[in-house]
Structure formats: structure tokens, C-alpha cells
Design an enzyme around this catalytic site. Sequence first.
Site, short mmCIF file in Angstrom:
data_model
loop_
_atom_site.label_atom_id
_atom_site.label_comp_id
_atom_site.label_asym_id
_atom_site.label_seq_id
_atom_site.Cartn_x
_atom_site.Cartn_y
_atom_site.Cartn_z
CD GLU A 1 35.98 73.72 30.42
OE1 GLU A 1 36.76 73.64 29.45
OE2 GLU A 1 34.78 73.53 30.31
CG HIS B 1 35.20 71.24 27.03
ND1 HIS B 1 35.26 72.60 27.28
CD2 HIS B 1 34.43 71.10 25.93
CE1 HIS B 1 34.54 73.25 26.35
NE2 HIS B 1 34.03 72.35 25.53
NE ARG C 1 32.10 77.59 26.08
CZ ARG C 1 32.22 76.66 25.13
NH1 ARG C 1 31.78 75.43 25.34
NH2 ARG C 1 32.81 76.95 23.98
C1 DGY Z 1 32.96 74.54 21.21
O1 DGY Z 1 33.26 74.39 20.03
O2 DGY Z 1 32.60 75.62 21.67
C2 DGY Z 1 33.02 73.35 22.08
O3 DGY Z 1 32.84 73.64 23.42
C3 DGY Z 1 34.30 72.57 21.86
O4 DGY Z 1 34.04 71.25 22.24
#
Ligand code: DGY
Length: 331
Positions: free
Chosen positions: A279, A297, A250
Amino acid sequence: MADWQTKDRPTVVLSRQLPTQVEARAAGRYHLRTNAADTPLDGPALVARCAGADSLVVCPADRVSAATIAALPPSVRILATFSVGTDHIDLEAARTRDLVVTNTPDVLTAATAEIAMLLILGAARRAVEGERLARAPRDANDAWTGWTPTQLLGRQLTGKRLAILGMGRIGRAVAERARAFGMIIHYCNRSRLPPKLECGATYHASADEMLGIADFLTVHCPATAETKGWLTADRIGLMPPGAIVVNTARGAIVDDVAMIEALKTGRLFAAGLDVYDGEPVINPGYQALPNVFLLPHLGSATVETRNAMGFRALDNLDAFFEGREPPDRVV
Ligand code: DGY
């Protein structure tokens, strides 16, 4: 005949378009309110779509705030997120509202580990600059003039120490792949893993201590109150000069201003990023730098994984509406 076949089908709202096979399976069992145009929906729009519905399926790009949860109609009893991460959902508000929340663990592991390896390689081997050079038209000022002994020299993975912050499923999958590239694995985790899972990796009880040997750092912990803004200028300063940072977890875990400065000065050789604080806005400081390999992402973005995530979300809904405990219940 199962209960759900004899009663009215529950109504499920999808915040975004899901893979075709996932929507097809869902349509066989639920009344679906889809988002065929795949437009992003804010809190009020999500709430409006949920009138009279039984469940809502959301994605990491949806912000499910306390206000949104409080405004959901009482008929909505379960929120299934099409993600393993849950930082986009106010879980405390869900708990207070008695809203069941589920996620999709396990199924993203391989795809995310593959993207981490792509970022490690792309950052270390200067993929952005190399790609740009290879694409420059023949008559352009910056056109490739041919092989030279000193052109775009990167860093080799072989023999380098890879520090993994968060040795859960994804961290371990990255370790497995990185070992095949000859990297030496170090990790920091809340608790030390048993030897069978550690596979010879060196455990550091202190993340700061681990940074001291991190030729490469790859981040695989969730964004929590504890980890937000974790990679500060001071911590970057603990890393060996010319280290490489990769983040597929993240964006909020990294202090962007500190990292951009370190990339500009060369204190960090390069970074590979798939996730960003705020984002889809990406700090323009990153976009301006040739030593940052950026992806939007894409960690879980394979056909196999996105289908598996959708099926996992549906498994949770099926369990809930059959009166069973959803397997991936978070709240
Ligand atoms: C999630 O599932 O949290 C991922 O970041 C999606 O790619």
C-alpha cells in the site's frame, strides 16, 4: 500537582495529521510538532522532525525501519502507533534500542467488523458491477435497460459457511454480525476459544482443513513471518469452487498473483479487499476485475474509532510520562 504539570512539557512529534479532538487533547499536555499539511514523511524526514523530541506518534502508512529507529535521537523514548497493527515497525530494532512501543487495540473492533461485513456483502452481491450499471448515463452503450430475472446474480449469505482465520476481538465481532445474516461460523485460531466466546462456532485446528468448507473466508490475523503469503494457489484450491475471500487484516497475507488468477478463472467467485501488499500501490490485476470490491484501507475510518484510537495513543503517552506502565505496551 502532577509531575508533568510542573516540569517542562514533553515534546511529541505527530507523523500525520490526527483528528481535531485528538490533537486538541494532546496540545493541552504536550508540545506538539504537528504535520498540518498531512504529507507522508519517509524515515529521514521523521528522524529530522524528532530532533530534541521525547516521543513520536506514527501511523500504519509510516515505515519505521531498523535504520530509522537507530537514527532517532536518544531523547525519543516512546513510539506510539496510531494503529492496532505493528507490522510497519521493526519491533526487534525497537527492543534493541530500548524504545518503548505502544499500539491501540480494542477500539477498532466494531468499525473493522463493519467494513468486513460491507466487503462480504459487496463481493457476494456484485456491488461493483451494480454500482457501475446504475451510474451509467442513460444514453451510454452499457446503460441499465431495466430489471431482468438473470441480471447480476450474486451469492446469498444466508445458510453459507463463513470461515474466520484469526478469532481474536475482530474475528469474533465479524462472527457476531455474520450470524445475524444467517451465516454458519467456522474458525481457526491458535487456540480454541471457551464456549462463551465460541458461541457455537466450529473450531478447526488446521486452517487448511477449514478451507475445505469455506464458502466465504475472512482474514483477521496479523501479518507475521508465519502468515505472510499464506493464501497461496494451493490453499485457494482447497476452497469450494466459487468461494469468496475477504481481507481486512493485511495485504501481505495473500499471494496476489494466485488470487488474481483464481478471480479471473472464476475459481473464486469474488473478493472484497481493504488492505494491500505494498500500500498505497494496489496490484492493477485487482483493479481490472469487476468481481473485486476494493476499498482503500478504510477499516477503522469512522469518526468515533479514529478519535478513540488517538485517545488510546495519548493514554499510553500519558502513562509513560507519568512513570506508569503504558497500558498497550508492545515492546
Ligand atoms: C490498524 O490499526 O492496524 C488498522 O489497519 C488501521 O485501520
